[in-house]
Design a protein around this motif. Structure first.
Motif, PDB file in Angstrom:
ATOM      1  N   ARG A 176       0.877  -1.175   0.000  1.00  0.00           N
ATOM      2  CA  ARG A 176       0.000   0.000   0.000  1.00  0.00           C
ATOM      3  C   ARG A 176       0.909   1.218   0.000  1.00  0.00           C
ATOM      4  NH1 ARG A 176      -2.316   3.533   3.685  1.00  0.00           N
ATOM      5  NH2 ARG A 176      -4.508   4.100   3.349  1.00  0.00           N
ATOM      6  N   VAL A 177       1.016   1.898  -1.156  1.00  0.00           N
ATOM      7  CA  VAL A 177       1.993   2.960  -1.336  1.00  0.00           C
ATOM      8  C   VAL A 177       1.458   4.296  -0.841  1.00  0.00           C
ATOM      9  CG1 VAL A 177       3.421   4.197  -3.018  1.00  0.00           C
ATOM     10  CG2 VAL A 177       3.018   1.747  -3.281  1.00  0.00           C
ATOM     11  N   PHE A 178       0.246   4.668  -1.265  1.00  0.00           N
ATOM     12  CA  PHE A 178      -0.250   6.002  -0.950  1.00  0.00           C
ATOM     13  C   PHE A 178      -1.768   6.004  -0.908  1.00  0.00           C
ATOM     14  CE2 PHE A 178      -1.965  10.053  -2.453  1.00  0.00           C
ATOM     15  CZ  PHE A 178      -1.410  10.930  -1.543  1.00  0.00           C
ATOM     16  N   SER A 179      -2.317   6.873  -0.013  1.00  0.00           N
ATOM     17  CA  SER A 179      -3.749   7.150   0.042  1.00  0.00           C
ATOM     18  C   SER A 179      -3.934   8.609   0.400  1.00  0.00           C
ATOM     19  CB  SER A 179      -4.452   6.261   1.073  1.00  0.00           C
ATOM     20  OG  SER A 179      -5.795   6.681   1.237  1.00  0.00           O
ATOM     21  N   SER A 180      -4.791   9.292  -0.358  1.00  0.00           N
ATOM     22  CA  SER A 180      -5.046  10.715  -0.096  1.00  0.00           C
ATOM     23  C   SER A 180      -5.760  10.928   1.229  1.00  0.00           C
ATOM     24  CB  SER A 180      -5.862  11.325  -1.237  1.00  0.00           C
ATOM     25  OG  SER A 180      -7.139  10.681  -1.334  1.00  0.00           O
ATOM     26  N   ALA A 181      -6.357   9.885   1.790  1.00  0.00           N
ATOM     27  CA  ALA A 181      -7.087  10.012   3.051  1.00  0.00           C
ATOM     28  C   ALA A 181      -6.169   9.864   4.268  1.00  0.00           C
ATOM     29  CB  ALA A 181      -8.189   8.962   3.125  1.00  0.00           C
ATOM     30  N   ASP A 182      -4.908   9.463   4.046  1.00  0.00           N
ATOM     31  CA  ASP A 182      -4.026   9.230   5.199  1.00  0.00           C
ATOM     32  C   ASP A 182      -3.710  10.506   5.944  1.00  0.00           C
ATOM     33  OD1 ASP A 182      -3.979   6.545   4.781  1.00  0.00           O
ATOM     34  OD2 ASP A 182      -2.080   6.518   3.676  1.00  0.00           O
ATOM     35  N   CYS A 183      -3.329  11.533   5.262  1.00  0.00           N
ATOM     36  CA  CYS A 183      -2.890  12.775   5.901  1.00  0.00           C
ATOM     37  C   CYS A 183      -3.731  13.976   5.456  1.00  0.00           C
ATOM     38  CB  CYS A 183      -1.409  13.026   5.592  1.00  0.00           C
ATOM     39  SG  CYS A 183      -0.290  11.764   6.240  1.00  0.00           S
ATOM     40  N   GLN A 184      -5.004  13.784   5.220  1.00  0.00           N
ATOM     41  CA  GLN A 184      -5.882  14.862   4.767  1.00  0.00           C
ATOM     42  C   GLN A 184      -6.116  15.837   5.906  1.00  0.00           C
ATOM     43  OE1 GLN A 184      -9.217  14.350   1.654  1.00  0.00           O
ATOM     44  NE2 GLN A 184     -10.234  14.167   3.636  1.00  0.00           N
ATOM     45  N   ALA A 185      -5.769  17.097   5.667  1.00  0.00           N
ATOM     46  CA  ALA A 185      -5.863  18.100   6.727  1.00  0.00           C
ATOM     47  C   ALA A 185      -7.315  18.362   7.118  1.00  0.00           C
ATOM     48  CB  ALA A 185      -5.179  19.391   6.284  1.00  0.00           C
ATOM     49  N   ALA A 186      -8.186  18.487   6.151  1.00  0.00           N
ATOM     50  CA  ALA A 186      -9.605  18.772   6.419  1.00  0.00           C
ATOM     51  C   ALA A 186     -10.435  18.123   5.314  1.00  0.00           C
ATOM     52  CB  ALA A 186      -9.869  20.267   6.475  1.00  0.00           C
ATOM     53  N   SER A 187     -11.573  17.600   5.717  1.00  0.00           N
ATOM     54  CA  SER A 187     -12.477  16.977   4.737  1.00  0.00           C
ATOM     55  C   SER A 187     -13.768  17.769   4.670  1.00  0.00           C
ATOM     56  CB  SER A 187     -12.775  15.533   5.119  1.00  0.00           C
ATOM     57  OG  SER A 187     -13.397  15.465   6.389  1.00  0.00           O
ATOM     58  N   THR A 188     -14.258  17.967   3.475  1.00  0.00           N
ATOM     59  CA  THR A 188     -15.472  18.751   3.271  1.00  0.00           C
ATOM     60  C   THR A 188     -16.459  17.955   2.417  1.00  0.00           C
ATOM     61  OG1 THR A 188     -14.529  19.807   1.309  1.00  0.00           O
ATOM     62  CG2 THR A 188     -14.254  20.949   3.428  1.00  0.00           C
ATOM     63  N   ASP A 189     -17.723  18.340   2.541  1.00  0.00           N
ATOM     64  CA  ASP A 189     -18.776  17.753   1.707  1.00  0.00           C
ATOM     65  C   ASP A 189     -19.087  18.703   0.563  1.00  0.00           C
ATOM     66  OD1 ASP A 189     -19.062  15.498   3.327  1.00  0.00           O
ATOM     67  OD2 ASP A 189     -20.509  16.510   4.641  1.00  0.00           O
ATOM     68  N   LEU A 190     -19.351  18.126  -0.603  1.00  0.00           N
ATOM     69  CA  LEU A 190     -19.732  18.923  -1.767  1.00  0.00           C
ATOM     70  C   LEU A 190     -20.768  18.115  -2.560  1.00  0.00           C
ATOM     71  CD1 LEU A 190     -19.387  21.399  -3.567  1.00  0.00           C
ATOM     72  CD2 LEU A 190     -17.530  20.194  -4.750  1.00  0.00           C
ATOM     73  N   VAL A 191     -22.049  18.465  -2.377  1.00  0.00           N
ATOM     74  CA  VAL A 191     -23.143  17.748  -3.032  1.00  0.00           C
ATOM     75  C   VAL A 191     -23.481  18.458  -4.340  1.00  0.00           C
ATOM     76  CG1 VAL A 191     -25.521  16.947  -2.860  1.00  0.00           C
ATOM     77  CG2 VAL A 191     -24.052  16.958  -0.833  1.00  0.00           C
ATOM     78  N   LYS A 192     -23.433  17.691  -5.409  1.00  0.00           N
ATOM     79  CA  LYS A 192     -23.761  18.219  -6.728  1.00  0.00           C
ATOM     80  C   LYS A 192     -24.833  17.357  -7.370  1.00  0.00           C
ATOM     81  CE  LYS A 192     -19.797  20.900  -8.278  1.00  0.00           C
ATOM     82  NZ  LYS A 192     -18.860  21.125  -9.418  1.00  0.00           N
ATOM     83  N   THR A 193     -25.657  18.001  -8.190  1.00  0.00           N
ATOM     84  CA  THR A 193     -26.672  17.279  -8.964  1.00  0.00           C
ATOM     85  C   THR A 193     -26.091  16.965 -10.334  1.00  0.00           C
ATOM     86  OG1 THR A 193     -28.491  18.377  -7.805  1.00  0.00           O
ATOM     87  CG2 THR A 193     -28.997  17.336  -9.922  1.00  0.00           C
ATOM     88  N   ILE A 194     -25.966  15.680 -10.616  1.00  0.00           N
ATOM     89  CA  ILE A 194     -25.398  15.250 -11.886  1.00  0.00           C
ATOM     90  C   ILE A 194     -26.547  14.842 -12.808  1.00  0.00           C
ATOM     91  CG2 ILE A 194     -23.807  13.656 -13.005  1.00  0.00           C
ATOM     92  CD1 ILE A 194     -22.342  13.364 -10.381  1.00  0.00           C
TER      93      ILE A 194
END
Length: 248
Positions: A176-194
């Motif tokens: 397991r080399v890398f995951s963007s969720a490992d050291c994510q400073a802040a997480s936000t929600d963004l709801v879009k209508t597709i």
């Protein structure tokens, strides 16, 4: 010899007169005898025709009376139903001017008029795809990892494409080399209508560094070496098929 009279000779001349009762009985007997043959005679064809005509007229009268009675009963029932409908549709004076009472009356009068539920999109038709801008990178190039969300349904779908749902995962074999969720400073929600058939894409430039779960310290200068790598994009519970790329 002299003439001898028989014992019955002269009996008719010397018979005593009949009484009134005997005369009456004799007349009744004569009447019965005279009318008996007439009672045994069959009626003539004219009599038969008159009887049949009378029976037909009587039957028509009976049928007419029955039909008239049915029509009268039907008319009475129809009038009663119309009166009942008119009574039901007559507004209650006590509710005039009261919008709330009128709305309640209307709702109770038509309980079956419930609004139908609006159709919703099928989230199973929302798919995630992982792509890279190139298939092979030189030592000084940084891969650009892309996560694409597509609505494959026929109705618009609301999808949360915020960083709280995304994960750009890079592996090499069992490493397991890398995951963007490992050291994510802040997480936000963004709801879009597709819209149906449309897509939303998020790009992540990967600096070829390594990471560990929980963002534990990684020795400086530790980078992914040359070789083949697998990129998997995740959006919530949705996981994309793997994409292979090469680092030099």
């Amino acid at each position: 010899m002299g003439r001898q009279d028989t014992p019955n000779s002269g009996a008719g001349r010397n018979r005593p007169p009949k009484s009134a009762a005997q005369k009456s009985a004799a007349r009744n007997s004569t009447a019965r005898n005279s009318t008996a043959p007439r009672a045994g005679r069959k009626p003539s064809p004219a009599v038969y025709r008159r009887r049949r005509l009378f029976a037909g007229v009587a039957l028509l009268l009976v049928l007419g009376l029955i039909a008239g009675g049915v029509a009268t009963l039907t008319s009475l029932l129809g009038g009663a139903q119309q009166a009942s409908s008119a009574q039901d549709s007559t507004p209650d004076p006590s509710t005039e001017g009261d919008g709330t009472a009128q709305s309640a009356s209307t709702a109770s009068a038509s309980p079956s008029a419930t609004p139908s539920a609006s159709p919703t999109c099928d989230q199973k038709l929302v798919t995630v795809k992982a792509t890279t801008n190139k298939t092979s990178y030189a030592a000084d190039e940084k891969p650009v990892l892309s996560l694409t969300v597509t609505n494959g349904g026929k109705l618009p779908c609301k999808v949360n494409i915020g960083t709280s749902q995304m994960d750009f995962l890079v592996t090499s074999g069992s490493d397991r080399v890398f995951s963007s969720a490992d050291c994510q400073a802040a997480s936000t929600d963004l709801v879009k209508t597709i819209a149906p058939g449309k897509s939303e894409t998020a790009n992540f430039p990967w600096p070829r560094n390594r990471s560990v779960q929980g963002c534990e310290n990684v020795p400086d200068g530790t980078v992914a070496g040359s070789g083949y790598y697998v990129f998997i994009a995740k959006l919530g519970a949705k996981v994309s098929p793997p994409t292979v790329f090469q680092l030099s």
